[in-house]
Design a protein around this motif. Structure first.
Motif, PDB file in Angstrom:
ATOM      1  N   SER A 250       0.348   5.745 -18.624  1.00 45.48           N
ATOM      2  CA  SER A 250       1.122   4.517 -18.803  1.00 45.48           C
ATOM      3  C   SER A 250       2.514   4.675 -18.196  1.00 45.48           C
ATOM      4  O   SER A 250       3.078   3.734 -17.626  1.00 45.48           O
ATOM      5  N   SER A 251       3.087   5.875 -18.293  1.00 43.78           N
ATOM      6  CA  SER A 251       4.381   6.155 -17.686  1.00 43.78           C
ATOM      7  C   SER A 251       4.260   6.159 -16.161  1.00 43.78           C
ATOM      8  O   SER A 251       5.143   5.648 -15.455  1.00 43.78           O
ATOM      9  N   VAL A 252       3.183   6.730 -15.647  1.00 45.38           N
ATOM     10  CA  VAL A 252       2.954   6.739 -14.200  1.00 45.38           C
ATOM     11  C   VAL A 252       2.844   5.315 -13.677  1.00 45.38           C
ATOM     12  O   VAL A 252       3.448   4.954 -12.657  1.00 45.38           O
ATOM     13  N   ARG A 253       2.090   4.484 -14.382  1.00 48.38           N
ATOM     14  CA  ARG A 253       1.933   3.090 -13.953  1.00 48.38           C
ATOM     15  C   ARG A 253       3.259   2.334 -14.027  1.00 48.38           C
ATOM     16  O   ARG A 253       3.568   1.516 -13.153  1.00 48.38           O
ATOM     17  N   ALA A 254       4.044   2.607 -15.051  1.00 50.57           N
ATOM     18  CA  ALA A 254       5.333   1.923 -15.191  1.00 50.57           C
ATOM     19  C   ALA A 254       6.282   2.322 -14.061  1.00 50.57           C
ATOM     20  O   ALA A 254       6.977   1.466 -13.497  1.00 50.57           O
ATOM     21  N   PHE A 255       6.314   3.608 -13.733  1.00 50.24           N
ATOM     22  CA  PHE A 255       7.175   4.070 -12.637  1.00 50.24           C
ATOM     23  C   PHE A 255       6.771   3.402 -11.335  1.00 50.24           C
ATOM     24  O   PHE A 255       7.614   2.860 -10.603  1.00 50.24           O
ATOM     25  N   ALA A 256       5.488   3.436 -11.023  1.00 52.42           N
ATOM     26  CA  ALA A 256       5.021   2.856  -9.764  1.00 52.42           C
ATOM     27  C   ALA A 256       5.184   1.338  -9.754  1.00 52.42           C
ATOM     28  O   ALA A 256       5.547   0.752  -8.723  1.00 52.42           O
ATOM     29  N   GLY A 257       4.935   0.707 -10.895  1.00 53.26           N
ATOM     30  CA  GLY A 257       5.044  -0.742 -10.963  1.00 53.26           C
ATOM     31  C   GLY A 257       6.456  -1.250 -10.765  1.00 53.26           C
ATOM     32  O   GLY A 257       6.665  -2.380 -10.306  1.00 53.26           O
ATOM     33  N   ALA A 258       7.427  -0.424 -11.101  1.00 55.18           N
ATOM     34  CA  ALA A 258       8.829  -0.822 -10.956  1.00 55.18           C
ATOM     35  C   ALA A 258       9.366  -0.549  -9.560  1.00 55.18           C
ATOM     36  O   ALA A 258      10.493  -0.950  -9.246  1.00 55.18           O
ATOM     37  N   TRP A 259       8.579   0.115  -8.715  1.00 54.03           N
ATOM     38  CA  TRP A 259       9.073   0.481  -7.390  1.00 54.03           C
ATOM     39  C   TRP A 259       9.075  -0.723  -6.460  1.00 54.03           C
ATOM     40  O   TRP A 259       8.105  -1.472  -6.389  1.00 54.03           O
TER      41      TRP A 259
ATOM     42  N   LEU B 235      -0.140   8.622  -9.322  1.00 51.23           N
ATOM     43  CA  LEU B 235       1.164   8.212  -8.809  1.00 51.23           C
ATOM     44  C   LEU B 235       1.117   7.970  -7.311  1.00 51.23           C
ATOM     45  O   LEU B 235       1.612   6.945  -6.822  1.00 51.23           O
ATOM     46  N   ALA B 236       0.548   8.901  -6.567  1.00 49.02           N
ATOM     47  CA  ALA B 236       0.503   8.770  -5.110  1.00 49.02           C
ATOM     48  C   ALA B 236      -0.271   7.534  -4.690  1.00 49.02           C
ATOM     49  O   ALA B 236       0.169   6.780  -3.805  1.00 49.02           O
ATOM     50  N   ASN B 237      -1.412   7.295  -5.306  1.00 53.97           N
ATOM     51  CA  ASN B 237      -2.212   6.131  -4.921  1.00 53.97           C
ATOM     52  C   ASN B 237      -1.536   4.817  -5.301  1.00 53.97           C
ATOM     53  O   ASN B 237      -1.609   3.836  -4.556  1.00 53.97           O
ATOM     54  N   LEU B 238      -0.852   4.803  -6.435  1.00 53.55           N
ATOM     55  CA  LEU B 238      -0.154   3.580  -6.845  1.00 53.55           C
ATOM     56  C   LEU B 238       1.054   3.299  -5.961  1.00 53.55           C
ATOM     57  O   LEU B 238       1.395   2.134  -5.703  1.00 53.55           O
ATOM     58  N   LEU B 239       1.706   4.342  -5.463  1.00 49.02           N
ATOM     59  CA  LEU B 239       2.890   4.168  -4.618  1.00 49.02           C
ATOM     60  C   LEU B 239       2.550   4.038  -3.135  1.00 49.02           C
ATOM     61  O   LEU B 239       3.406   3.637  -2.336  1.00 49.02           O
ATOM     62  N   LEU B 240       1.329   4.364  -2.764  1.00 48.76           N
ATOM     63  CA  LEU B 240       0.966   4.462  -1.353  1.00 48.76           C
ATOM     64  C   LEU B 240       1.272   3.206  -0.527  1.00 48.76           C
ATOM     65  O   LEU B 240       1.670   3.324   0.648  1.00 48.76           O
ATOM     66  N   PRO B 241       1.125   2.000  -1.064  1.00 54.99           N
ATOM     67  CA  PRO B 241       1.484   0.829  -0.256  1.00 54.99           C
ATOM     68  C   PRO B 241       2.943   0.814   0.198  1.00 54.99           C
ATOM     69  O   PRO B 241       3.292   0.129   1.158  1.00 54.99           O
TER      70      PRO B 241
END
Length: 296
Positions: free
Chosen positions: A74-83, A122-128
């Motif tokens: 959930s923390s990983v998703r929150a970090f990536a979602g806020a990017w 994290l990497a896959n969520l941030l990859l875009p």
């Protein structure tokens, strides 16, 4: 004979953004310091924001702190979602080593969940957002690792802290291998690289839960290990040097010391079929997979 690569060889990072997980101490802090000094905007992705702020205060350049707990999806998703905006380099550095058996917030074995699955998600969520590369910090102890696809979370096997660490570090290299294959297949110019520090003196080796083991590692740190600044050189090399996607950087000398260069990996870490199977398993466990849209 070529001059050894050092931080003086880092090209200007002005206008570029880097995220360094675990950037508040050890190798992560040394990596962040060098990138910030070269002009990058550096985001320290850390579990403890107070410690992150204290670390950031000692750095020059544009440095930010954001909370990230790799042991909690959930923390990983929150970090990536806020990017928002571009991310030139993601340095997947944070990790734990040979700790007593425990579970992440999502029920994964703690080392596999933190060192591999958290960074996988994290990497896959941030990859875009990534424009240049994803750098994953592995270890020479990947050579002792074995991927048990039927028991990745140590629910059937008798737990071994060192074997679990080896599995997680082998998983880091298999992730890099398969990520690069998928990026190439998609026609993306983004590169996936990996690095290992050799034996660097950091707090990583002090969490075994055994005073005897921690004391032995402390002696090794004093007698054999290089500094965190020297240990971070392979990571920096993998992050900014013109190396091929899929590369593995490490020190060029014996006893895991020396200048950064491209190094070999184990046969298991080069197993394309195993890398694909681990990717599928990791996507199933995290609910995260390669995004449909990738930067070109």
């Amino acid at each position: 004979m070529a001059t050894p690569w050092t931080t003086a060889d880092i090209p200007s990072q002005a206008g570029r953004t880097a995220v360094v997980t675990g950037g508040n101490s050890g190798l992560g802090l040394a990596t962040a310091r060098a990138l910030a000094a070269a002009g990058a905007r550096v985001v320290l992705a850390v579990r403890d924001e107070a410690r992150g702020a204290a670390a950031a205060a000692g750095l020059t350049g544009q440095v930010e702190v954001r909370r990230l707990d790799l042991a909690d999806l959930s923390s990983v998703r929150a970090f990536a979602g806020a990017w928002t905006g571009d991310l030139d380099v993601l340095v997947a550095n944070a990790g734990i080593m040979a700790v007593p058996q425990a579970r992440t917030a999502d029920g994964f074995e703690l080392q596999f969940g933190t060192n591999h699955l958290g960074h996988f998600a994290l990497a896959n969520l941030l990859l875009p957002h990534v424009t240049d590369r994803v750098v994953t910090v592995s270890s020479m102890l990947h050579r002792s690792g074995r991927i048990d696809l039927e028991d990745l979370n140590w629910e059937r096997r008798r737990y071994s802290a060192t074997a679990a660490y080896g599995q997680s570090k082998l998983a880091n290299l298999l992730f890099t291998l398969e990520l690069q294959r998928r990026l190439t297949a998609a026609g993306s110019a983004v590169r996936a690289t990996a690095a290992h520090p050799g034996w660097a003196a950091t707090d990583l080796q002090s969490g075994s839960g055994s005073r005897l083991k921690d004391a032995a590692m402390a002696v090794g740190n004093r007698l054999v290990a290089v500094s965190a600044e020297h240990g971070a050189l392979p990571t920096l090399y993998a992050a900014v040097a013109d190396v091929p996607g899929g590369s593995f950087a490490g020190p060029d000398g014996r006893l895991m010391r020396g200048a950064p260069t491209l190094v070999d990996r184990s046969a298991a870490a080069s197993d394309d079929a195993l890398a694909r199977r681990l990717w599928t398993a990791s996507a199933g466990l995290t609910g995260v997979d390669l995004p449909a849209s990738l930067p070109h």
